[in-house]
Design an enzyme around this catalytic site. Structure first.
Site, PDB file in Angstrom:
ATOM      1  N   SER A   1      22.053  -0.961  -7.690  1.00  0.00           N
ATOM      2  CA  SER A   1      21.468  -2.155  -7.077  1.00  0.00           C
ATOM      3  C   SER A   1      22.475  -3.311  -7.159  1.00  0.00           C
ATOM      4  CB  SER A   1      20.136  -2.499  -7.744  1.00  0.00           C
ATOM      5  OG  SER A   1      19.400  -3.421  -6.980  1.00  0.00           O
TER       6      SER A   1
ATOM      7  N   ASP B   1      14.274   3.285   0.946  1.00  0.00           N
ATOM      8  CA  ASP B   1      14.358   2.141   0.030  1.00  0.00           C
ATOM      9  C   ASP B   1      13.800   0.911   0.738  1.00  0.00           C
ATOM     10  OD1 ASP B   1      15.102   0.093  -1.709  1.00  0.00           O
ATOM     11  OD2 ASP B   1      16.986   1.050  -2.265  1.00  0.00           O
TER      12      ASP B   1
ATOM     13  N   HIS C   1      14.003   2.810  -3.942  1.00  0.00           N
ATOM     14  CA  HIS C   1      15.089   2.187  -4.701  1.00  0.00           C
ATOM     15  C   HIS C   1      15.351   2.896  -6.031  1.00  0.00           C
ATOM     16  CE1 HIS C   1      17.947  -1.010  -5.227  1.00  0.00           C
ATOM     17  NE2 HIS C   1      17.377  -1.456  -6.334  1.00  0.00           N
TER      18      HIS C   1
END
Length: 723
Positions: free
Chosen positions: A593, A668, A700
């Site tokens: 991320s 995601d 995610h």
């Protein structure tokens, strides 16, 4: 001959024992749960303060029960609810009590929507009569019992409903709800993700009024996502997602009077392009508190609304050069004075304000952060909280009186302590771990912190790990770019400072985050140990922009995300590369991320420092991310294009020299796969060789079935082949 045989047998035994203690970690064990710790069930503290309740399954009958236990003894006191005695309900997954604990809301058939939201079937169980009824035949969202326990409000198809148990009357409070257009009583995607709440309504203390938010998202751009599944044709998920600089939903506030059967919009003031991140009724049933924040999120008004006159008054204002964090710490006392947390003196601390908003006193102060606010005991006027006063990588539990005096450190052991207090604050469950101690759960005295009894420990896990080559974390600080940065390092067994080892770095680096903590292992930590067993040194450094070292340190990256943080990771890599035992030509970095954004930038911007990088689910341009998170730190792209583009990995692909692995989940909803696709196209057009993987229909978190095992196997092989 016999002696020789015995000696040979002993030698073999000793060899087996020694080798058992050197057992290597495997990915199958790590992601199969072999090293998972035992935890405590989520519990509810009963209002008497002496008991708590938990959900349990009866092994013999298979019934689902809510059992009450004694805090003091840990013994079962009574069974509150059992599906064995309920004809209309065979199972449930969660529960919540009315204030008087006479009614219980039971949830079943829960269906996840986004990170925090779900819908399900709900029943009301009446404890005195042992009766039960279903709230709705349809799956509803965010139901909430009224304080008197006689009513429930909930959301169905973006509209709010209220059901009165006494009269049997159901009232639909709104009728304009429509998917991707109007939402009443629950938040839109971006509020849920970034302000961390779903239920956008609240009952007044007298159970006669409901305040709620309405989101008009008709002008918010839509994002679509293919979900492939196993059918002949894929499905398309379409939802409103405001990317940085785009239009947000228009939010408005309403108060519904249940008795008068009215619903009025509240005019809060002359605000434009604003957020309402929290609403909460005060102790006064006619006064509603509303937090209103400007789009830049650097100006916050706490407003009191008089439900009778509909008048709105600002009682407190906070300003910050960077941004203001939203919390759930606001607590109203009986006189409607309130407890508030703020970073206005440079560190997060607790403040006590009068009902009119004037500051009564700053309760905590010092060059350290309050990290959790547990609550207020009105009986002895004491506040309970967690802080990093004992070092920024540790957490301790404290009590302090409302006037800021008589502060006590309740936790005893150095590491990470967290607390779950009983309803009357006389007792609390202490959750403790550190880097060498897996989770221990103890019952402690709320006044002294003294251990009353042990509840559970994980000594069995320590015995299991005794067979393995456990590689400990070594904590330290290193001076990088003028700051002392927290770091940990994991070294191979039989480490020899005269040898040269490859270095693998992990970081996250997002604003206010912390990756270097004195706490027990997560699954990834065993992976790092596995890599150390294979000859790698693994390190983690929390650079500028990370949290719990004061607002100045945390907000140093404001309007320039990915600059100072990247500089710190590059400088740290060079620092470690300068050590005698690190092979400076073999340094790699990875992250997920925000960490994937960072690792990509490090590889592209410092090609002579990093040999390889892995980026999982990375943001590759903040132009693709949502309004609330991104603009909090960068303002809008229209105002700060440089802040968005100067640190976008997409714009620096020409710098790639080393090996790069790029990974994303195709479903995601948070960091869209668009980020990876745009970076892939840039790399292709720059004629750069790289590796990449897309995990179909994964969000995610990229998990489910063998997904995590497959991902970490891929990453491990990539490291071994390229570092």
């Amino acid at each position: 001959m016999k002696i020789t045989k015995l000696f040979f047998t002993i030698t073999i035994f000793i060899s087996l024992v020694t080798s058992a203690q050197d057992k290597a970690f495997t990915l199958q064990e790590i992601w199969g749960g072999t090293f998972r710790t035992q935890g405590l069930q989520s519990l509810h503290s009963m209002k008497n303060g002496t008991e708590y309740s938990v959900i349990e399954r009866d092994a013999a009958s298979g019934a689902i029960n809510i059992e009450a236990y004694s805090y003091e003894t840990g013994e079962k006191v009574r069974t509150l609810i059992s599906t064995a005695s309920i004809d209309d309900l065979s199972t449930f997954q969660g529960y919540s009590f009315s204030k008087d604990e006479n009614r219980v809301l039971l949830s079943s058939e829960l269906e996840q929507i986004y990170r925090r939201s779900s819908k399900g079937i709900y029943h009301i169980y009446d404890v005195p009569s042992k009766g039960i009824f279903k709230v709705s035949d349809k799956k509803i969202q965010s139901p909430m019992l009224s304080p008197d326990g006689n009513k429930i409000a909930y959301v169905l198809d973006n509209n709010i409903y209220m059901l009165n148990f006494v009269t049997g009357k159901e009232v639909q409070l709104t009728d304009d709800g429509k998917k991707n257009e109007i939402i009443n009583g629950i938040t839109d995607w971006v509020y849920e993700e970034e302000f961390s709440f779903v239920r956008a309504f609240d009952w007044s203390a007298d159970s006669n009024k409901i305040a709620f938010l309405r989101f008009d998202e008709r002008e918010v751009p839509e994002f679509s996502m293919d979900v492939y599944g196993k059918d002949l044709y894929q499905k398309q998920e379409v939802f409103k997602y405001p990317k940085a600089g785009e239009k947000n939903a228009k939010v408005s506030l309403f108060v519904a009077d249940i008795n008068a059967m009215t619903s009025d919009q509240i005019k809060l003031g002359d605000y434009k392009d604003f957020y309402i991140p929290r609403i909460k009724w005060t102790a006064n049933p006619d006064i509603l508190s509303v937090q209103v924040m400007n789009r830049h999120q650097n100006n916050l008004d706490l407003i009191f609304v008089d439900a009778k006159t509909k008048a709105a008054k600002v009682v407190l204002n906070e300003k910050d050069d960077a941004y203001i964090d939203i919390t759930d710490n606001l607590t109203f006392l009986e006189d409607n004075s309130f407890i508030w947390t703020s970073e206005k003196d440079g560190y997060n601390h607790i403040y006590h304000h009068a009902a009119t908003g004037e500051l009564i006193n700053q309760v905590t102060k010092g060059l350290w952060e309050v990290t959790s606010y547990y609550g207020y005991n009105k009986k002895n006027k004491t506040i309970y909280y967690q802080s990093v006063e004992n070092g920024s990588i540790n957490r301790d539990i404290y009590s302090v009186t409302l006037d800021g005096k008589d502060k006590k450190r309740l936790s005893q052991k150095e590491g990470t302590n967290d607390a779950d207090f009983s309803a009357d604050f006389s007792l609390y469950i202490n959750y403790f771990s550190n880097a060498t101690t897996p989770y221990e759960y103890t019952l402690n005295d709320g006044k002294t912190g003294k251990v009353v009894r042990e509840i559970k420990n994980n000594k069995g896990l320590l015995e299991k790990l005794a067979k393995y080559d456990v590689r400990p974390k070594e904590f330290s600080t290193i001076e990088i770019n003028g700051e002392q940065l927290n770091t940990w390092m994991i070294k191979p067994k039989d480490f020899d400072p005269k040898k040269k080892y490859p270095l693998f770095m992990y970081q996250y680096s997002g604003p206010g985050s912390q990756s270097v903590t004195n706490s027990w292992n997560r699954a990834n930590d065993y992976w790092y140990m596995m890599l150390a067993q294979q000859g790698y040194i693994v390190v983690c450094v929390d650079g500028k922009g990370t949290g719990l070292k004061g607002a100045k340190f945390k907000k140093a990256t404001q309007n320039d995300l990915g600059n100072l943080e990247v500089q710190d990771q590059i400088a740290a890599a060079k620092y470690f590369g300068g050590l005698e035992y690190i092979d400076a030509s073999r340094i790699g970095i990875w992250g997920w991320s925000y960490g994937g954004f960072m690792s990509s930038n490090c590889l592209f911007k410092a090609p002579d420092t990093f040999k390889m990088a892995i980026a999982v689910a990375p943001v590759t341009s903040w132009r693709f991310y949502d309004t609330i998170y991104t603009e909090r730190y960068l303002m809008t792209p229209q105002e700060n294009a440089k802040g968005y583009d100067d640190n976008s990995p997409i714009n620096f692909v020409n710098g790639l020299k080393g090996k790069f692995l790029l990974v994303h989940g195709s479903a995601d909803d948070n960091v869209h796969v668009q980020n990876t696709m745009q970076l892939v196209e840039a790399l292709i057009q720059a004629n750069k060789d790289f590796d990449w993987a897309i995990y179909p229909d994964k969000n995610h978190g990229i998990y489910g079935g063998n997904t995590r095992l497959h991902l970490f196997n891929k990453m491990t092989n990539f490291i071994k082949n390229n570092l």
